[in-house]
Write an enzyme that holds these catalytic residues in place. Structure first.
Site, short mmCIF file in Angstrom:
data_model
loop_
_atom_site.label_atom_id
_atom_site.label_comp_id
_atom_site.label_asym_id
_atom_site.label_seq_id
_atom_site.Cartn_x
_atom_site.Cartn_y
_atom_site.Cartn_z
N GLU A 82 0.86 -1.18 0.00
CA GLU A 82 0.00 0.00 0.00
C GLU A 82 0.89 1.23 0.00
O GLU A 82 2.10 1.12 0.28
CB GLU A 82 -0.88 0.00 1.26
CG GLU A 82 -1.81 -1.18 1.34
CD GLU A 82 -2.77 -1.09 2.53
OE1 GLU A 82 -2.60 -0.16 3.35
OE2 GLU A 82 -3.66 -1.94 2.60
N SER A 102 7.29 -2.32 3.04
CA SER A 102 8.13 -3.15 3.91
C SER A 102 7.43 -3.44 5.23
O SER A 102 7.48 -4.55 5.76
CB SER A 102 9.46 -2.43 4.19
OG SER A 102 10.24 -2.39 3.02
N ARG A 138 34.96 -9.91 -29.68
CA ARG A 138 35.48 -8.55 -29.71
C ARG A 138 37.01 -8.55 -29.50
O ARG A 138 37.50 -9.16 -28.54
CB ARG A 138 34.80 -7.75 -28.59
CG ARG A 138 35.32 -6.37 -28.37
CD ARG A 138 34.90 -5.43 -29.46
NE ARG A 138 35.22 -4.04 -29.10
CZ ARG A 138 35.37 -3.08 -29.98
NH1 ARG A 138 35.24 -3.33 -31.27
NH2 ARG A 138 35.65 -1.86 -29.59
N GLY A 154 31.33 -2.41 -23.34
CA GLY A 154 31.70 -1.04 -23.69
C GLY A 154 30.53 -0.27 -24.27
O GLY A 154 29.39 -0.42 -23.79
N GLU A 163 9.12 -8.15 -3.43
CA GLU A 163 8.96 -9.33 -2.54
C GLU A 163 9.90 -9.24 -1.34
O GLU A 163 10.45 -10.25 -0.88
CB GLU A 163 9.09 -10.63 -3.33
CG GLU A 163 8.02 -10.67 -4.42
CD GLU A 163 7.65 -12.03 -4.92
OE1 GLU A 163 7.91 -13.02 -4.23
OE2 GLU A 163 7.05 -12.09 -6.01
N GLU A 212 17.03 -5.10 2.52
CA GLU A 212 17.06 -4.78 3.96
C GLU A 212 16.06 -5.66 4.73
O GLU A 212 16.36 -6.12 5.84
CB GLU A 212 16.75 -3.29 4.16
CG GLU A 212 17.83 -2.34 3.64
CD GLU A 212 17.88 -2.21 2.11
OE1 GLU A 212 16.91 -2.60 1.42
OE2 GLU A 212 18.90 -1.71 1.60
#
Ligand code: CAA
Length: 394
Positions: free
Chosen positions: A127, A132, A268, A339, A363, A367
């Site tokens: 919401e 969290s 490359r 690059g 999800e 932290e």
């Protein structure tokens, strides 16, 4: 713990890889650029069984284990993370929760359609002021006798505009705090369900993320999941499983960035030799390969623990925390290895870099994962040893 994959699991992995290369890769840049919802691709994924992989075949699912689901998520996420997040939410947040904790009637009514992709599901917890801090739900569901009256606003809802079914977290008794929270199955065709604007996002741009408003939505009593007050624990258990899916997505992003970087490093040339002959690039590839192997161990282990019926709360948080960090770090490195080419859309790595960021956020942010892990380790909960599943007690 045995990570030797069975023939069935390898077949699922190969089928997902083949599908992603053949069907998802061709239009992925355009869909991302134009924020086009991958309707045809999701329909195909439903037909191929990628949307209800772990559900019992009697409800239309694939009856597979979590490891198979993780392998499929990983392969699809190497290519298209909009498709893989749609797949992840439908499989782990919606179908798994319904099958584990729903009534027989709820399963019969909703799972069959959700497994085939006829309907897509969304998980509506976040919401404006409860992301969290998930217990601070402002959405209310008032018991009116024969139904609940649902009112509130949900934010950041994956599959918000494309879904036919929402699992909505709501407060039914504020005095009881999290013990007053319930989860309801809401059909989006019902009066009072309003889909807000689609978010214009940094990554996973062709998945649809919306604000949803519920205005006096009448929810039948039989659409509550579990006993009265079970909603918060339901959300926590479902998110623990969901985090395995997102960890697999992050692993896929890192793997995709790595595979593209290896291929590019052979093609490359600079200063007269392929760039992987320069230690500056070779060491980046070594770091990528090492971190991906380490992440694989955590992600596969969490899937294995879930399949064994063990408590996987810490394991899934560790897997998501680590895999999302390496997805971010190594997708940035992939751009560096490419690059200037890495900075343009055609080479795919810039998209993977943009997609990686959300795996550290949704999800449960990194932290939040550290909160879950630290609380468990501080109280001395083992994270590897066999311990009884807490699904029953949840
Ligand atoms: N299993 C069962 N029960 C659990 C549990 C679990 N894994 N985790 C917590 N609980 C129970 C606790 O035991 C406690 O119950 P009792 O009071 O009966 O003991 C109750 O839940 C409350 O737990 P806490 O006191 O630990 O609650 P808290 O307020 O401190 O929050 C939290 C815990 C882990 C931080 C939780 O709020 C959380 O996970 N927050 C993040 C939410 C999140 O992931 N949001 C993402 C949105 S969904 C999304 O992104 C989907 C999408 O569209 C892609």
């Amino acid at each position: 713990m045995n990570f030797e994959l069975s023939e069935e699991q390898l077949a699922v992995r190969d089928a997902a890889r083949d599908f992603a290369q053949r069907e998802l890769k061709p239009g992925v840049i355009e869909r991302d650029k134009n924020m086009t919802f991958p309707s045809d691709q999701i329909k195909q994924m439903g037909e191929l069984g990628f949307l209800g992989m772990m559900v019992d075949p009697k409800y239309g699912g694939g009856g597979m284990d979590t490891m198979s689901y993780v392998l499929a998520m990983e392969e699809i996420s190497k290519i298209d993370n909009s498709c893989s997040v749609i797949m992840s939410v439908n499989n782990s947040l919606v179908c798994w929760g319904l099958e584990k904790f729903g009534t027989e009637d709820q399963k019969q009514k909703y799972l069959t359609k959700l497994c085939t992709g006829e309907w897509i599901g969304a998980f509506c917890l976040s919401e404006p002021e409860a992301g969290s801090d998930a217990t601070s739900q402002r959405t209310t569901a008032v018991d009116m006798g024969d139904h609940y009256l649902l009112n509130g606003t949900k934010n950041w809802i994956t599959n918000g505009g494309s879904s036919s079914v929402h699992l909505v977290v709501a407060q039914t008794n504020p005095e009881l705090k999290h013990k007053g929270i319930n989860v309801f199955i809401v059909e989006t065709s019902w009066d009072g369900v309003d889909i807000g604007a689609k978010e214009d996002k940094l990554g996973i741009r062709s998945s649809d993320t919306h604000t949803i408003m519920y205005n006096n939505v009448k929810v039948p009593k039989e659409n509550r999941i579990g006993e009265d007050g079970f909603g918060f624990k339901f959300a926590m258990k479902v998110l623990s499983g969901g985090r395995i899916g997102i960890a697999a997505q992050a692993l896929g992003i890192a793997g995709g960035a790595y595979e593209l970087s290896i291929a590019y490093s052979h093609e490359r040339e600079t200063f007269g030799k392929p760039i992987n002959k320069h230690q500056a690039i070779a060491f980046k590839l070594a770091d990528m390969a090492t971190d991906i192997e380490a992440a694989k161990m955590l992600v596969y282990r969490s899937a294995w623990m879930k399949d064994q019926g063990m408590n996987f709360d810490s394991a899934s948080s560790m897997a998501k925390l680590f895999a999302s960090d390496i997805a971010m770090r190594h997708s940035v490195e992939a751009v560096q290895i490419h690059g200037g080419y890495g900075f343009v859309k055609e080479y795919h790595v810039e998209r993977l870099m943009r997609d990686a960021k959300i795996t550290q956020i949704y999800e449960g942010t990194s932290e939040i994962q550290k909160m879950v892990i630290s609380r468990n380790v501080i109280k001395g909960a083992p994270y590897i040893e066999t311990q009884p599943s807490n699904l029953q007690e949840a």
